[in-house]
Design a protein around this motif. Sequence first.
Motif, PDB file in Angstrom:
ATOM      1  N   GLU A  50       0.772  -1.223   0.118  1.00 32.00           N
ATOM      2  CA  GLU A  50      -0.173  -0.147  -0.113  1.00 32.00           C
ATOM      3  C   GLU A  50       0.635   1.180  -0.020  1.00 32.00           C
ATOM      4  O   GLU A  50       0.305   2.416  -0.294  1.00 32.00           O
ATOM      5  CB  GLU A  50      -1.078  -0.031   1.343  1.00 32.00           C
ATOM      6  N   GLY A  51       2.278   1.078   0.285  1.00 36.14           N
ATOM      7  CA  GLY A  51       3.223   2.369   0.398  1.00 36.14           C
ATOM      8  C   GLY A  51       3.176   3.173   1.492  1.00 36.14           C
ATOM      9  O   GLY A  51       3.383   4.609   1.391  1.00 36.14           O
ATOM     10  N   TRP A  52       2.956   2.598   2.688  1.00 39.64           N
ATOM     11  CA  TRP A  52       3.040   3.654   3.887  1.00 39.64           C
ATOM     12  C   TRP A  52       4.456   3.958   4.007  1.00 39.64           C
ATOM     13  O   TRP A  52       5.450   3.580   3.636  1.00 39.64           O
ATOM     14  CB  TRP A  52       2.209   2.524   5.111  1.00 39.64           C
ATOM     15  N   SER A  53       4.564   4.894   4.761  1.00 36.87           N
ATOM     16  CA  SER A  53       5.887   5.340   5.214  1.00 36.87           C
ATOM     17  C   SER A  53       6.475   4.592   6.295  1.00 36.87           C
ATOM     18  O   SER A  53       7.857   4.435   6.343  1.00 36.87           O
ATOM     19  CB  SER A  53       5.810   6.997   5.689  1.00 36.87           C
ATOM     20  N   GLY A  54       5.751   4.276   7.459  1.00 35.69           N
ATOM     21  CA  GLY A  54       6.309   3.488   8.432  1.00 35.69           C
ATOM     22  C   GLY A  54       5.251   2.671   9.115  1.00 35.69           C
ATOM     23  O   GLY A  54       4.134   2.871   9.194  1.00 35.69           O
TER      24      GLY A  54
END
Length: 245
Positions: A216-220
């Motif tokens: 999903e492309g989350w940052s952290g």
Amino acid sequence: MQSASPLVIYGHRGAKDVAPENTMLGFRRALADGADQLELDVRLSRDGRMVIMHDATVDRTTDGSGAVATMTWRELQRLDAGAGERIPDLPQVWQKLAEIGLQVEIKAPAAIGPVLELLRSQPRSAPLMLTSFDAEVVAAALAVPGDCRVGLIGGASEADKIRTGLADFSHDPRFCVLVHRTIADMSEVAAYREQGGHTNTWPVRETEEVLQILDEGWSGITMDNPAIGVAARKAWLARWLAKPR
């Protein structure tokens, strides 16, 4: 050290599933297990020390009892925080782990002033994120110029708070959101992420969750056992690199 992967793995209170939480031992265990950065909590003692402690009381995590805010630093230092560890304060972590990125959660709103003063007097080259469930604390941190990220945390029933926070603060490139997994599918958070905004989610415990979050492309993500996330990220990267280009 920060990984080159698209996801930052934060050790939650160090590595709280496998080592005493919010202790130097726990922080070192998280880093040994591959965590990129550390998450920790800050409260104030009666005499104004920036105490690393999640709960309002010491009862759950030490051999003592009582509220952190009613105890002096000397009294707190007498307690065993697990495996013989002593409760650290923020300057101790700040100095001993100077090269490690930190996610510092402000548990007591009154702690934001001393934390910002520490940042002013002892700037860090390592990544820093100041976070809080309290939107007023977030506003106070964003009002002070600096390079650190400032994050609003939203719990399972706080979708409306995150919506309001995005409306009020998303114009500031330092702002980020940290949302509970139960509200992680909010369309506003997805849109912010797609626009390049910094988005974190928690709690994350299982390999399949980590793989989904990477897709999903989350940052952290913030994990009680960061070793699980590190292994899942490695597998995800291997799979991604193996895809035909």
